[in-house]
Design an enzyme around this catalytic site. Sequence first.
Site, short mmCIF file in Angstrom:
data_model
loop_
_atom_site.label_atom_id
_atom_site.label_comp_id
_atom_site.label_asym_id
_atom_site.label_seq_id
_atom_site.Cartn_x
_atom_site.Cartn_y
_atom_site.Cartn_z
N ARG A 55 -11.21 -16.23 53.92
CA ARG A 55 -12.39 -16.40 54.82
C ARG A 55 -13.14 -17.44 54.59
O ARG A 55 -13.24 -18.03 53.38
CB ARG A 55 -13.41 -15.04 54.55
N HIS B 237 -20.48 -2.30 53.23
CA HIS B 237 -19.36 -2.68 52.74
C HIS B 237 -18.95 -1.87 51.62
O HIS B 237 -19.31 -2.32 50.38
CB HIS B 237 -19.50 -4.24 52.14
N GLY C 140 -8.12 4.28 35.52
CA GLY C 140 -8.20 5.86 35.68
C GLY C 140 -9.01 6.38 34.84
O GLY C 140 -9.60 7.32 35.18
N GLU C 141 -9.52 5.72 33.70
CA GLU C 141 -10.38 6.42 32.76
C GLU C 141 -11.94 6.26 33.60
O GLU C 141 -12.85 6.71 33.12
CB GLU C 141 -10.48 5.69 31.52
N ASN D 29 -5.46 -15.67 46.70
CA ASN D 29 -6.04 -14.64 47.78
C ASN D 29 -5.11 -14.02 48.59
O ASN D 29 -5.00 -13.53 49.74
CB ASN D 29 -6.93 -15.26 48.66
N CYS E 299 -14.15 -6.88 41.73
CA CYS E 299 -14.73 -5.76 41.00
C CYS E 299 -13.83 -4.41 41.11
O CYS E 299 -14.29 -3.59 40.32
CB CYS E 299 -16.16 -5.51 41.36
N ASP F 45 -12.82 -0.37 52.10
CA ASP F 45 -13.79 -1.52 52.42
C ASP F 45 -15.02 -1.13 53.03
O ASP F 45 -16.03 -1.92 52.87
CB ASP F 45 -12.69 -2.60 52.91
N LYS G 68 -14.45 -7.73 59.05
CA LYS G 68 -15.63 -8.20 58.67
C LYS G 68 -16.60 -8.66 59.91
O LYS G 68 -17.79 -8.37 59.72
CB LYS G 68 -15.56 -9.35 57.95
N ARG H 124 -2.36 -11.48 50.26
CA ARG H 124 -2.77 -10.05 50.55
C ARG H 124 -1.74 -9.16 51.10
O ARG H 124 -0.78 -9.92 51.53
CB ARG H 124 -3.70 -10.30 51.77
N LYS I 252 -12.63 -2.71 43.86
CA LYS I 252 -13.09 -1.72 44.88
C LYS I 252 -11.92 -1.12 45.21
O LYS I 252 -11.98 0.44 45.39
CB LYS I 252 -13.71 -2.56 45.92
N SER J 75 -16.64 -8.64 45.77
CA SER J 75 -15.03 -8.81 45.59
C SER J 75 -14.87 -9.11 44.13
O SER J 75 -15.86 -9.43 43.32
CB SER J 75 -14.51 -10.06 46.54
N GLY K 207 -9.80 -12.04 57.65
CA GLY K 207 -11.35 -11.80 58.12
C GLY K 207 -11.69 -12.67 59.22
O GLY K 207 -12.62 -12.47 60.08
N TYR L 77 -6.05 -16.54 59.66
CA TYR L 77 -6.12 -15.76 58.30
C TYR L 77 -7.06 -14.42 58.19
O TYR L 77 -8.53 -14.71 58.47
CB TYR L 77 -6.28 -16.60 57.11
C1 OXD Z 1 -13.46 -9.06 51.11
C2 OXD Z 1 -12.47 -8.51 51.71
O1 OXD Z 1 -13.54 -10.35 51.08
O2 OXD Z 1 -12.51 -7.11 51.87
O3 OXD Z 1 -14.44 -8.39 50.80
O4 OXD Z 1 -11.38 -9.16 52.06
MN MN Z 2 -14.36 -6.18 51.37
#
Ligand code: OXD
Ligand code: MN
Length: 597
Positions: free
Chosen positions: A73, A241, A506-507, A378, A265, A288, A221, A380, A267, A263, A214, A212
């Site tokens: 992005r 988000h 998992g913890e 990046n 982290c 997301d 997005k 995907r 998610k 991003s 987003g 590419y």
């Molecule tokens: C982001 C994604 O950049 O979900 O947040 O791709």
């Molecule tokens: Mn995202």
Amino acid sequence: MNDASTKNQKLVSWVKEVAELCTPADIHWCDGSQEEYDSMAQRLVDAGTFVRLNPDLRPNSYLARSDTGDVARVEDRTFICTTNEDDVGPTNNWTEPEGMRKKLKGLFTGSMKGRTMFVIPFSMGPVGSETAKIGVEITDSPYVVCNMRIMTRIGSEVLEALGEDDFLPCLHSIGAPLEPGQEDVFWPCDAENKYIVHYPEEPSIWSYGSGYGGNALLGKKCFALRIASTMARNEGWMAEHMLILGLTSPEKKKTYIGGAFPSACGKTNLAMIQPTIPGWEATCVGDDIAWMRQKADGKLYAINPEAGFFGVAPGTSEHSNGNAMTALAKNSIFTNTALKPNGDIWWEEMTEETPPELEDWHADKWTPASEGKASNPNARYTAPASQCPVMDPEWENPEGVPMSAFIFGGRRSNVVPLVFEAKNWLQGVFLGSIMASETTAAAAGAVGKLRRDPFAMLPFCGYHMGDYIKHWVGMGEKLGDNAPRIFYVNWFRKDADGNWLWPGFGENSRVLKWICERIDGKADAQDTPIGLVPTLESLDLNGLDIPESDVSELIAVRAEDWLQEIPEIREFFSTVGNQLPSQVLAELDSLEASLKG
Ligand code: OXD
Ligand code: MN
């Protein structure tokens, strides 16, 4: 399908208008069928964009390699056009609408020459859901068509549901017209000249130059966050988000939680968590984006507007996210990963051992001794959500799922405890507004630098960040006692020697359990200036081999550390400007006072 398949006059005339502007060689209305997908994929294989993966190892799946100038992005090429600059605010790129329209008309003139123009009716959210919204993407990229079919619901069914209603026009061109006899390249784009443009007042989206993620899959997005956030503000709902997950306790009580994280982290990993604590089950609604509305019973209900995962591949493994690995085992598209000699894909950390020989994401021969990574950082995967083994039974419920809690978080090696709860909605909104994460080596720029990213929406909020935070305050007033409880988590705290204090993955279910038990009034907490922090005894650490001193450190709140952040938070708030709600500033003042107190 063709334009006779719809009575929607706005759609028919828009398609005609775009065809006149972009002068494609032909027009294809997407019906969304498997046959259509297969023929589109074949077209991409013939063009060299797709490599068909070994069907015995990765059935019905493809690898795409993009142009090296088109791999992510592009926030600095993302624009919001409104009449008044102040509606967009200091954290977005504002552009005056008319000048931008002229520029775009110029760029789109003849931009699809020699190519097919695809018309993709798509629904963000289950078709027919009150919360779902319909858009139509026009694109000259068959790669986009294939990805949109996985990421959203597309085709005849959507066109039928649309009827003669309004829809969001999303115009996309890769910006690479083909002259007669000109040979095509494997990833046509206009890398130097990208424009990702939003007109929230119309509303409409115009995206040029990039193929590419987003930038090009405009439902994600651009629509589901930037445009939808402005609709949500105007109509009194929320476009966030956020991942959505469900947790079932041993007593079979179900709790739905939304999580906003910047991003890098984890998610997607959290969205598909495999709990380590006995008796607890987790299910995934989305990884997301969450669209949430208050319903007649007063509660907030969330849908996942998407139908697939567009996940970052490197780092994904059986250890970090076994459920994602199952989701992407077939019917998936991989972009910019490495390729194994056996015709399957690979990326960094997918397996403990690095294969001795690969083709890297540039299609060059690669060995572990080679310079650089085999896959792009990046890279995907695009995988159907329905293939994830832990999808929640209600994930496609058009009514959505009732939300009990929100978790905010970021990557912080110090200061921020493993988990704590806001004492009330306003303190929670304050915590969301100061969300921050340390930059990682994967991103350009200094490592370990703090980036404030309110509600993880900095790149995705389609209007003024101050007004957005105000909308959060307002939603709390509307929801009253039905408002989800707000928590803040940090899986990334380190000890003085720089070692992780918490095992993560998992913890993290132990933290989710504490959150569920707080909601049920079963877990203890200690009052601190930043909120309610677990007592040592209230966290379930059974079977976890971690010294008590580490746990104490994980939940420690040190006034001097937090005080050090206050000037920087004030500075950040000053960049948001005077639209920042006074209640949130008051929260900062009262935090400072109690830290000093
Ligand atoms: C982001 C994604 O950049 O979900 O947040 O791709
Ligand atoms: Mn995202």
